[in-house]
Design an enzyme around this catalytic site. Structure first.
Site, PDB file in Angstrom:
ATOM      1  N   GLU A  47       0.834  -1.203   0.000  1.00  0.00           N
ATOM      2  CA  GLU A  47       0.000   0.000   0.000  1.00  0.00           C
ATOM      3  C   GLU A  47       0.875   1.262   0.000  1.00  0.00           C
ATOM      4  OE1 GLU A  47      -2.206   0.344   3.647  1.00  0.00           O
ATOM      5  OE2 GLU A  47      -3.638   1.777   2.828  1.00  0.00           O
ATOM      6  N   LYS A 120      -9.757   2.147  -2.296  1.00  0.00           N
ATOM      7  CA  LYS A 120      -9.994   1.598  -0.947  1.00  0.00           C
ATOM      8  C   LYS A 120     -11.383   1.995  -0.431  1.00  0.00           C
ATOM      9  CE  LYS A 120      -7.413   1.304   3.457  1.00  0.00           C
ATOM     10  NZ  LYS A 120      -6.099   1.692   4.059  1.00  0.00           N
ATOM     11  N   CYS A 157      -5.495  -2.993   2.763  1.00  0.00           N
ATOM     12  CA  CYS A 157      -5.253  -2.854   4.209  1.00  0.00           C
ATOM     13  C   CYS A 157      -6.528  -2.951   5.053  1.00  0.00           C
ATOM     14  CB  CYS A 157      -4.497  -1.568   4.488  1.00  0.00           C
ATOM     15  SG  CYS A 157      -3.655  -1.601   6.104  1.00  0.00           S
TER      16      CYS A 157
END
Lengths: 297, 297
Positions: A47, A120, A157
């Site tokens: 990331e 995300k 994540c």
């Protein structure tokens, strides 16, 4: 579907990130070359790999680190993908429009074309992880990208803590879910909580593999960033799990690594035939998953 | 809510089941007494504890094993609950109407009243686990029962593989999810797959605790049932995990046990404040969880 039954190797690049973004890109390039030389057809970077994890603080100057997709980094990596004939997952701080930024991942194909972008969906915002300040919530949903290795999903994540995300990626056809990540210990907590935190992180992602009968890979950064008292110790430990949740390969916590592991997609159908969870989901009874809490109705 | 912040002990009864249903009820009664004597305020029995796991075969004669709720077993256990001033979770083969049977669990309160019934929502149907033959799919949804220990959910065995079930129980307010279970090894597979199967089972349930910030308990039977070649070796290994997924207590695989463990509900809010997944769920983007597969629309 032929692509989904061919074995392939993935390369998971676990790296420490320096203050200089160019240094990080150079390192990513040589590690991608290393992964390709070791047989990886699909390489995933961590990331926000271009920079240190800037979300430790909230500072409007740091929006200057963002770049468009396509942009300088994807141009460099598209040329590399074409040269090496591999797919590359490049997580970036995306400048989508003036004042509109995302925590994104570009998926680049072996011909250098862009398969697409994931933005995300689940954003954290907690001490030293102030992401809601920088990033707008993703609007891509939980996509699948068609690659020569088969259909893959990229989640990022914090997404890894949400079973909904892994399920939706699976229902969209993913055979492999990649989780580029930047997670670490708060050093003052490490002794008391560090082991349980890392174990919970590994456990929930292995569980996504089990629940869905897919391969799951976590690709974390390593190293310590930030001044004492405001620093994070990223815990590395990148891994690949098979559809049974078995860890096939695992990187250390505190060293860089180019982890190479083989995916055998035929194992997906074999696993799902023995534990046919997709057959038995009670889709008629899941409506309340769309609620925040049970007091809504 | 006061009840949800008081510590309490749960008792998990891991038992082997004999061919004679009366023998199993007697054993359950004395193990419940033992659990209460050791401080348990809430005791959970394994799935279908009155009988051996009859779903190994499909035989219409076996419907005779079913009983109504309330009925003989819940009457006995209600009197016991009242005597011991504890709550009891009693998983039963329920005869709901002539020709309509469920794999159910009755929740009995310390005054002997019935808090309600959960009917297994996710039914397996696989070699030696032919449950779709005997049981109609549950229609209770993923309920919460108010007990003196706080709001609890009961899910049953195969439910444990579905993150949706644990999430819905959590959103309904559960602080503890109990999974009465009857899962074991096919002896011919045990050497090759047994370790991974048990590990996957423990992993996915620990992950439900982590994803939802709740306590999770699995209550399995133990022992071998059935003739050679058609037998199952139930793997015991009942456990309680805290909201961080840490295993607080664990029974052996091949012995009976009355496992006592303490739940500290204050840990739920503490855990969720540090890892606030409920804050960050993307309920706007979960619609496709109601689909069987992505080709529906």
């Amino acid at each position: 579907m032929e692509a989904a039954t061919r074995n392939f190797r993935v390369g998971l690049v676990q790296m420490a990130c320096a203050p200089d973004p160019n240094e990080n890109l150079e390192k990513a390039v040589w590690r991608i070359r290393e992964a390709a030389a070791r047989g990886a057809e699909l390489v995933c970077l961590p990331e926000l790999f271009r920079t240190q994890y800037f979300c430790r603080i909230e500072d409007p100057e740091l929006f200057a680190l963002a770049e468009p997709i396509p942009g300088p980094t994807t141009n460099t990596l598209a040329a590399l993908a074409r040269e090496l004939r591999i797919s590359i997952v490049a997580p970036l701080f995306e400048r989508r429009a003036p004042g509109l930024y995302h925590n994104s991942a570009a998926v680049i194909l072996p011909d250098g074309a862009m398969a697409g972008v994931y933005r995300k969906m689940h954003l954290p915002h907690d001490p030293l992880y102030f992401e809601k300040y920088y990033f707008a919530p993703g609007d891509t949903g939980f996509r699948v990208f068609q690659t020569p290795c088969g259909p893959i999903a990229v989640l990022i994540c914090w997404d890894q803590w949400f079973p909904e995300a892994a399920r939706l990626a699976t229902l969209a056809g993913a055979i492999l879910i990649l989780y580029p990540t930047a997670i670490g210990w708060h050093p003052p907590e490490k002794d008391a909580e560090g082991h349980a935190q890392l174990d919970a992180w590994r456990t929930i992602q292995r569980a996504h593999a089990i629940a869905n009968g897919v391969f799951v890979a976590a690709v974390n950064r390593t190293g310590r960033e930030g001044p004492p008292g405001r620093d994070l110790e990223f815990w590395g430990s990148s891994f690949l799990a098979d559809p049974f949740g078995r860890v096939l390969a695992q990187a250390p916590a505190s060293e860089e690594a180019t982890l190479i592991a083989e995916c055998t997609p035929a194992l997906i159908e074999q696993t799902r035939r023995h534990w046919p969870f997709l057959r038995d989901r009670r889709t008629d009874a899941y409506q309340s998953l769309l609620d925040r809490w049970s007091d809504r109705r």
